[in-house]
Structure formats: structure tokens, C-alpha cells
Design a protein around this motif. Structure first.
Motif, PDB file in Angstrom:
ATOM      1  N   PRO A  29      32.000  60.921   2.864  1.00 27.96           N
ATOM      2  CA  PRO A  29      33.579  61.266   2.712  1.00 27.96           C
ATOM      3  C   PRO A  29      34.128  61.239   4.257  1.00 27.96           C
ATOM      4  CG  PRO A  29      32.017  63.119   1.910  1.00 27.96           C
ATOM      5  CD  PRO A  29      31.193  62.149   2.662  1.00 27.96           C
ATOM      6  N   ARG A  30      35.422  60.726   4.193  1.00 26.58           N
ATOM      7  CA  ARG A  30      36.078  60.277   5.221  1.00 26.58           C
ATOM      8  C   ARG A  30      37.290  61.210   5.457  1.00 26.58           C
ATOM      9  NH1 ARG A  30      34.502  55.681   8.242  1.00 26.58           N
ATOM     10  NH2 ARG A  30      33.075  54.406   7.301  1.00 26.58           N
ATOM     11  N   LEU A  31      37.269  62.333   6.523  1.00 25.98           N
ATOM     12  CA  LEU A  31      38.404  63.229   6.657  1.00 25.98           C
ATOM     13  C   LEU A  31      39.443  62.734   7.357  1.00 25.98           C
ATOM     14  CD1 LEU A  31      35.814  66.441   7.183  1.00 25.98           C
ATOM     15  CD2 LEU A  31      36.807  65.263   4.930  1.00 25.98           C
ATOM     16  N   PRO A  32      40.519  63.419   7.212  1.00 28.15           N
ATOM     17  CA  PRO A  32      41.679  63.026   8.129  1.00 28.15           C
ATOM     18  C   PRO A  32      41.244  63.233   9.771  1.00 28.15           C
ATOM     19  CG  PRO A  32      42.669  64.126   6.514  1.00 28.15           C
ATOM     20  CD  PRO A  32      40.969  64.211   6.296  1.00 28.15           C
ATOM     21  N   GLY A  33      41.344  62.264  10.753  1.00 25.60           N
ATOM     22  CA  GLY A  33      40.853  61.915  11.796  1.00 25.60           C
ATOM     23  C   GLY A  33      39.646  61.179  12.107  1.00 25.60           C
ATOM     24  N   ASP A  34      39.047  60.938  10.972  1.00 27.18           N
ATOM     25  CA  ASP A  34      37.893  59.739  10.768  1.00 27.18           C
ATOM     26  C   ASP A  34      38.848  58.405  10.975  1.00 27.18           C
ATOM     27  OD1 ASP A  34      36.479  57.753   9.506  1.00 27.18           O
ATOM     28  OD2 ASP A  34      35.060  59.488   9.163  1.00 27.18           O
ATOM     29  N   ILE A  35      38.173  57.441  11.328  1.00 28.16           N
ATOM     30  CA  ILE A  35      38.827  56.260  11.543  1.00 28.16           C
ATOM     31  C   ILE A  35      38.970  55.675  10.199  1.00 28.16           C
ATOM     32  CG2 ILE A  35      36.537  54.849  11.605  1.00 28.16           C
ATOM     33  CD1 ILE A  35      38.014  52.861  13.668  1.00 28.16           C
ATOM     34  N   GLY A  36      38.178  55.819   9.252  1.00 25.98           N
ATOM     35  CA  GLY A  36      38.396  55.070   8.091  1.00 25.98           C
ATOM     36  C   GLY A  36      39.227  56.054   6.977  1.00 25.98           C
ATOM     37  N   ALA A  37      39.976  56.927   7.553  1.00 23.71           N
ATOM     38  CA  ALA A  37      40.708  57.693   6.495  1.00 23.71           C
ATOM     39  C   ALA A  37      42.281  57.170   6.762  1.00 23.71           C
ATOM     40  CB  ALA A  37      40.757  58.905   6.812  1.00 23.71           C
ATOM     41  N   GLU A  38      43.015  56.406   5.864  1.00 25.35           N
ATOM     42  CA  GLU A  38      44.217  55.915   6.384  1.00 25.35           C
ATOM     43  C   GLU A  38      45.194  56.951   6.684  1.00 25.35           C
ATOM     44  OE1 GLU A  38      46.117  52.815   4.286  1.00 25.35           O
ATOM     45  OE2 GLU A  38      44.216  52.485   2.995  1.00 25.35           O
ATOM     46  N   ALA A  39      45.240  58.189   6.318  1.00 25.23           N
ATOM     47  CA  ALA A  39      45.752  59.113   6.619  1.00 25.23           C
ATOM     48  C   ALA A  39      45.870  59.620   8.144  1.00 25.23           C
ATOM     49  CB  ALA A  39      45.496  60.485   5.944  1.00 25.23           C
ATOM     50  N   THR A  40      44.877  58.956   8.871  1.00 20.53           N
ATOM     51  CA  THR A  40      44.660  59.422  10.470  1.00 20.53           C
ATOM     52  C   THR A  40      45.890  58.668  11.065  1.00 20.53           C
ATOM     53  OG1 THR A  40      42.301  59.786  10.264  1.00 20.53           O
ATOM     54  CG2 THR A  40      43.088  59.000  12.322  1.00 20.53           C
ATOM     55  N   TRP A  41      46.374  57.533  10.626  1.00 23.23           N
ATOM     56  CA  TRP A  41      47.090  56.742  11.374  1.00 23.23           C
ATOM     57  C   TRP A  41      48.502  56.727  10.991  1.00 23.23           C
ATOM     58  CZ3 TRP A  41      43.809  55.463  15.023  1.00 23.23           C
ATOM     59  CH2 TRP A  41      42.467  55.492  14.810  1.00 23.23           C
ATOM     60  N   PRO A  42      49.134  56.856  12.057  1.00 26.65           N
ATOM     61  CA  PRO A  42      50.928  56.820  11.975  1.00 26.65           C
ATOM     62  C   PRO A  42      51.347  55.441  12.083  1.00 26.65           C
ATOM     63  CG  PRO A  42      50.333  57.233  14.277  1.00 26.65           C
ATOM     64  CD  PRO A  42      48.824  57.022  13.313  1.00 26.65           C
TER      65      PRO A  42
END
Length: 244
Positions: A29-42
Motif C-alpha cells: 500500500p502507498r499512503l498519502p505522503g508516499d512517493i508512489g501515491a498521486e495524492a501526495t503531489w500538488p
């Protein structure tokens, strides 16, 4: 070297830079804050999965035999419009020079590349310390490729119960609270063994979800791949202040 249009011709005025990310072939799993989670990036990101690049192969086997695959994927991202390239594993510092030489855009393979700058931010007598997914696998070669002082303190999370096991064994589930506890324990070990730690740098690109908790726990600044790539992205195509 990949052919690429001049930036003004490639993108319309005011366009936001697009970050290309070379992703390991994983299922954890890739949670927000993980580089692989698109939700991490603005900002816009694009991923390319590198076949064969499992976490264990990259971390414990130095990504042996995968350089050409990473270069090919990076070139695909550049051809598709990426303005800069990164990766989803700090251990890929070993490929920094080669991928940069193969792509006509800036390349930032590893969070470890922040270490020299962080060290310069600290007062005399204080050092940056590194937390990694595997201290046993993070060699002097990895540090040298990222420009890290070989005397920099390093602690791993492999002594924990969740984080390293899930990432390296590519488990399909993750107990986020247990993973956070592993990182906090590694932070405690880092500062207990080194009384001069002034900031912490997270090698692993999957540790970002727990950075704030670690900073609050230790009372120290924490830098991770999100801090690194936010800075990196800001220079790829600076904001046009003339546009208001």
C-alpha cells in the motif's frame, strides 16, 4: 541522449512542470505522503513501472542488471513530456550519474542527495542523521553516489515489526500504526547513539507518511523525498509571478 524540445516550445506559457517518477514493481500500500501515491503531489506527476525492479532486488541486490531498464523508462517519461526524473527508492543513488547522463532533463534519483545541503543548514557541532529501510544494505557506495559524508550516522528500520518487512517482502497489506512505531523506534535509536543529531533525513521514499510524527516525537526537523522533490520541482519550471 533523448531528443527534447526547448521548454517554451514544449509547453504553453504558464504550464506547470511535470515530474516523471520511475516506480519499482510493487504491490504494498502507498499512503498519502508516499512517493508512489498521486495524492501526495500538488503538481502533475507521471509514473513508469520498471519491470523486474522489486524492492528486494533494488535494496539488497543493488539493482543488479536493471540500469538499462531504468534508463529506457526514464527516456519514455522524458519523451512523454516529463521535465524532471526521480525514482521511488533512495538506493537508486547508484544510478544517479548514468540516468542523468541518458536524459536531457534534471534527474534526482535519491532522497539521500539532500544530506550535504541539510548538513550546511545546521549549527556547528550538529549533524544530519539518516534513517533507511535497511542499514545493512545501505553501503558506502550508495552514500558516495549521493554525495553523502561517509561518517554520517545511519540507522535502519529492519529491527522493527512492520515497515521493512512489508516493503522488502512486498506484502499486500500494511499496518500504518505499526510502521510508524518502527520509524519512531529507529529515530530513538539514532539520537540515543548520536547525541549531536540536529536533523533527520529519511532515505526511504515510503516513510513520508510518518515524517510529521517522527519530527514531533524527536523535536527535530525531518527531511524526506517529499521535501526533496517539492524543492526539485519548484526549479524545473518556476512559477510565473508576472501572471499574478
Amino acid at each position: 541522449m533523448t531528443a527534447r524540445q526547448p521548454i517554451d516550445a514544449a509547453k504553453p506559457a504558464g504550464a506547470v512542470a511535470r515530474l516523471g517518477i520511475l516506480r519499482l514493481k510493487t504491490r504494498f500500500p502507498r499512503l498519502p505522503g508516499d512517493i508512489g501515491a498521486e495524492a501526495t503531489w500538488p503538481f502533475p506527476v507521471a509514473y513508469r513501472v520498471v519491470d523486474g525492479a522489486t524492492s528486494k532486488r533494488v535494496v539488497t541486490e543493488r539493482a543488479e542488471g536493471l540500469l538499462d531498464d531504468f534508463i529506457a523508462a526514464a527516456r519514455e517519461l522524458v519523451a512523454a513530456g516529463a521535465d524532471g526524473i526521480s525514482t521511488t527508492c533512495g538506493f537508486l543513488s547508484l544510478f544517479q550519474k548514468d540516468i542523468a547522463a541518458a536524459c536531457d532533463v534534471p534527474v534526482a534519483t535519491s532522497s539521500l542527495m539532500q544530506a550535504p545541503m541539510i548538513q550546511r543548514l545546521l549549527p556547528p557541532g550538529r549533524r544530519v542523521g539518516i534513517i533507511t529501510v535497511s542499514a545493512a544494505a545501505l553501503t558506502a557506495d550508495h552514500l558516495a553516489a549521493a554525495g553523502v559524508d561517509p561518517e554520517t550516522p545511519v540507522v535502519g528500520t529492519e529491527g522493527g515489526q512492520e515497515l521493512t518487512r512489508v516493503l522488502l517482502e512486498d506484502e499486500p497489506t500494511l499496518d500504518a500504526a505499526a510502521a510508524e512505531a518502527d520509524l519512531l523506534a529507529a529515530g530513538d535509536a539514532l539520537v540515543s547513539r548520536n547525541d549531536d543529531i540536529g536533523a533527520v533525513l529519511l532515505e526511504c521514499t515510503n516513510m513520508g507518511p510518518y515524517s510529521r510524527a517522527l519530527g514531533d516525537h524527536l523535536g527535530l526537523p525531518v527531511f524526506d523525498v517529499v521535501s526533496f522533490l517539492t524543492w526539485f520541482h519548484a526549479g524545473l519550471r518556476p512559477r510565473d509571478w508576472r501572471a499574478g
